[in-house]
Design a protein around this motif. Structure first.
Motif, PDB file in Angstrom:
ATOM      1  N   LEU A  36      59.996  67.114   9.861  1.00  0.00           N
ATOM      2  CA  LEU A  36      58.981  67.207  10.901  1.00  0.00           C
ATOM      3  C   LEU A  36      57.586  67.028  10.317  1.00  0.00           C
ATOM      4  CD1 LEU A  36      59.826  70.191  13.317  1.00  0.00           C
ATOM      5  CD2 LEU A  36      59.707  67.761  13.880  1.00  0.00           C
ATOM      6  N   ASP A  37      56.795  66.241  10.994  1.00  0.00           N
ATOM      7  CA  ASP A  37      55.398  66.109  10.609  1.00  0.00           C
ATOM      8  C   ASP A  37      54.703  67.447  10.834  1.00  0.00           C
ATOM      9  OD1 ASP A  37      53.135  63.904  10.119  1.00  0.00           O
ATOM     10  OD2 ASP A  37      52.382  65.377  11.575  1.00  0.00           O
ATOM     11  N   ASN A  95      59.906  72.585   2.378  1.00  0.00           N
ATOM     12  CA  ASN A  95      60.368  71.736   1.278  1.00  0.00           C
ATOM     13  C   ASN A  95      60.873  70.400   1.835  1.00  0.00           C
ATOM     14  OD1 ASN A  95      61.507  70.579  -0.973  1.00  0.00           O
ATOM     15  ND2 ASN A  95      62.768  72.329  -1.526  1.00  0.00           N
ATOM     16  N   ASP A  96      59.947  69.479   2.116  1.00  0.00           N
ATOM     17  CA  ASP A  96      60.332  68.168   2.652  1.00  0.00           C
ATOM     18  C   ASP A  96      61.217  67.389   1.683  1.00  0.00           C
ATOM     19  OD1 ASP A  96      58.887  68.702   4.918  1.00  0.00           O
ATOM     20  OD2 ASP A  96      57.172  67.433   4.393  1.00  0.00           O
ATOM     21  N   GLN A  97      61.031  67.594   0.392  1.00  0.00           N
ATOM     22  CA  GLN A  97      61.826  66.870  -0.598  1.00  0.00           C
ATOM     23  C   GLN A  97      63.309  67.218  -0.480  1.00  0.00           C
ATOM     24  OE1 GLN A  97      60.702  64.406  -2.669  1.00  0.00           O
ATOM     25  NE2 GLN A  97      62.904  64.087  -3.054  1.00  0.00           N
ATOM     26  N   ALA A  98      63.599  68.445  -0.061  1.00  0.00           N
ATOM     27  CA  ALA A  98      65.001  68.843   0.103  1.00  0.00           C
ATOM     28  C   ALA A  98      65.689  67.989   1.158  1.00  0.00           C
ATOM     29  CB  ALA A  98      65.078  70.323   0.486  1.00  0.00           C
ATOM     30  N   THR A 142      67.786  77.443  -0.419  1.00  0.00           N
ATOM     31  CA  THR A 142      67.165  76.397   0.401  1.00  0.00           C
ATOM     32  C   THR A 142      68.094  76.136   1.577  1.00  0.00           C
ATOM     33  OG1 THR A 142      65.995  75.329  -1.432  1.00  0.00           O
ATOM     34  CG2 THR A 142      66.463  73.966   0.505  1.00  0.00           C
ATOM     35  N   ARG A 143      67.524  75.991   2.756  1.00  0.00           N
ATOM     36  CA  ARG A 143      68.322  75.703   3.952  1.00  0.00           C
ATOM     37  C   ARG A 143      67.568  74.696   4.806  1.00  0.00           C
ATOM     38  NH1 ARG A 143      72.568  77.731   6.788  1.00  0.00           N
ATOM     39  NH2 ARG A 143      72.898  79.387   5.240  1.00  0.00           N
ATOM     40  N   ILE A 144      68.313  73.759   5.386  1.00  0.00           N
ATOM     41  CA  ILE A 144      67.728  72.781   6.299  1.00  0.00           C
ATOM     42  C   ILE A 144      68.023  73.214   7.729  1.00  0.00           C
ATOM     43  CG2 ILE A 144      67.809  70.376   7.092  1.00  0.00           C
ATOM     44  CD1 ILE A 144      68.446  69.580   4.200  1.00  0.00           C
ATOM     45  N   TYR A 145      66.987  73.235   8.547  1.00  0.00           N
ATOM     46  CA  TYR A 145      67.108  73.625   9.950  1.00  0.00           C
ATOM     47  C   TYR A 145      66.950  72.377  10.817  1.00  0.00           C
ATOM     48  CZ  TYR A 145      66.534  78.260   7.991  1.00  0.00           C
ATOM     49  OH  TYR A 145      66.704  79.399   7.248  1.00  0.00           O
ATOM     50  N   TYR A 146      68.081  71.907  11.336  1.00  0.00           N
ATOM     51  CA  TYR A 146      68.070  70.757  12.244  1.00  0.00           C
ATOM     52  C   TYR A 146      67.619  71.253  13.615  1.00  0.00           C
ATOM     53  CZ  TYR A 146      70.041  67.178  15.359  1.00  0.00           C
ATOM     54  OH  TYR A 146      70.214  66.246  16.345  1.00  0.00           O
ATOM     55  N   ILE A 147      66.675  70.538  14.248  1.00  0.00           N
ATOM     56  CA  ILE A 147      66.036  71.041  15.466  1.00  0.00           C
ATOM     57  C   ILE A 147      66.156  70.021  16.601  1.00  0.00           C
ATOM     58  CG2 ILE A 147      63.959  72.172  16.361  1.00  0.00           C
ATOM     59  CD1 ILE A 147      62.969  72.344  13.447  1.00  0.00           C
ATOM     60  N   ILE A 151      63.446  74.909   4.435  1.00  0.00           N
ATOM     61  CA  ILE A 151      62.768  76.090   3.911  1.00  0.00           C
ATOM     62  C   ILE A 151      63.377  76.438   2.555  1.00  0.00           C
ATOM     63  CG2 ILE A 151      62.219  78.527   4.301  1.00  0.00           C
ATOM     64  CD1 ILE A 151      60.913  76.715   6.335  1.00  0.00           C
ATOM     65  N   THR A 152      62.531  76.783   1.610  1.00  0.00           N
ATOM     66  CA  THR A 152      62.985  77.192   0.285  1.00  0.00           C
ATOM     67  C   THR A 152      62.382  78.550  -0.072  1.00  0.00           C
ATOM     68  OG1 THR A 152      63.359  74.977  -0.614  1.00  0.00           O
ATOM     69  CG2 THR A 152      62.799  76.685  -2.194  1.00  0.00           C
TER      70      THR A 152
END
Length: 274
Positions: A104-105, A86-89, A162-167, A146-147
């Protein structure tokens, strides 16, 4: 007599209702069934929770994602969970929180499963997303969102659906240290050392530790500057007095104040391992 019987019935119904809505185990089974992405809690009112998943500077590494069944101790049946990128998130989070994460691309990560199954009798299921750290732009705050789009049973969590994973890619300063703190002002003057303090990567030249001076709650961030100095920040207006680092040993020293000059301390970090 009838009045007492009615009172007893009402009390029993109320008690049953408490157990039915509770997440406690016991003689009554909870009806609370939520599907969520596991990880650190949301901070305050932030739009989505952020999990940090540091990867090695290698061709291929992976990001672990855990889907939880929250409620009863285990899933009463196989639960199929549909997931998606979910890039929009990430765009929405940046706008809401004044952040600068970059989605990420697709060329920088591998295929992810479209469904994950939490097996009957279990409470979670894991999957791994391949990522290609050596191709990352290290000047960016790379992330994947990820959603959970649907589930065969249960309710998708409103907070953790929905959770954002910073890498971040592990930098040279990440590792284990012995931290020696000398408080000069703000608390009683004292010196103490703590072994096994871990510096986590935030960016190419920035790391953080939990706590402030291993005394107050919060986080302290260290930026390792090209001129051999270190800038410490903790959200309370740090003013640097003196600092230095050794790129060979990865030991470093900082002397700073925060909240004006109310608090003053020196910290010495001695690298002990990766």
């Amino acid at each position: 007599m009838k009045k007492n019987i009615y009172k007893s019935l009402i009390a029993c119904v109320a008690l049953l209702g408490v157990y039915a809505c509770s997440d406690e185990t016991g003689p009554y089974v909870s009806t609370y069934q939520v599907i969520e992405l596991d990880g650190v809690p949301r901070s305050g009112s932030e739009l989505y929770p952020i999990s940090t998943n540091t990867v090695e500077a290698v061709e291929t590494d992976s990001v672990k994602v855990t889907v939880n069944y929250a409620g009863e101790k285990s899933a009463p049946e196989d639960i199929t969970v549909n997931i998606e990128i979910n890039d929009q998130a990430i765009a929405d989070y940046n706008a809401s929180e004044d952040a600068n994460y970059t989605a990420l691309d697709p060329s920088l990560y591998g295929a992810i499963p479209s469904t994950v199954t939490i097996k009957k009798g279990e409470s979670s299921a894991d999957f791994y997303i391949p990522v290609y750290p050596n191709s990352f732009d290290l000047n960016l705050s790379n992330a994947l969102a990820i959603t959970i789009s649907s589930a065969s049973s249960g309710t998708i969590s409103g907070n953790y659906g929905t959770r954002i994973y910073y890498i971040p890619v592990k930098n040279e300063w990440e590792g284990t240290y012995t931290q020696t703190v000398h408080w000069i002002a703000g608390v009683a003057e004292q010196t103490y050392s703590t072994k096994g303090v871990y510096l986590n990567t935030v960016g190419p030249t920035k790391n953080h530790v939990n706590y402030i001076g291993y005394y107050f709650g919060g986080n302290t961030y260290y930026e390792f500057n090209a001129d051999g100095t270190v800038t410490a920040t903790n959200g309370y207006g740090c003013t640097m007095i003196k600092s230095n680092y050794d790129k060979t040993t990865h030991n470093f020293y900082v002397h700073y104040t925060f909240i004006g000059t109310k608090y003053e301390l020196e910290e010495t970090y001695t690298r002990t391992g990766d």
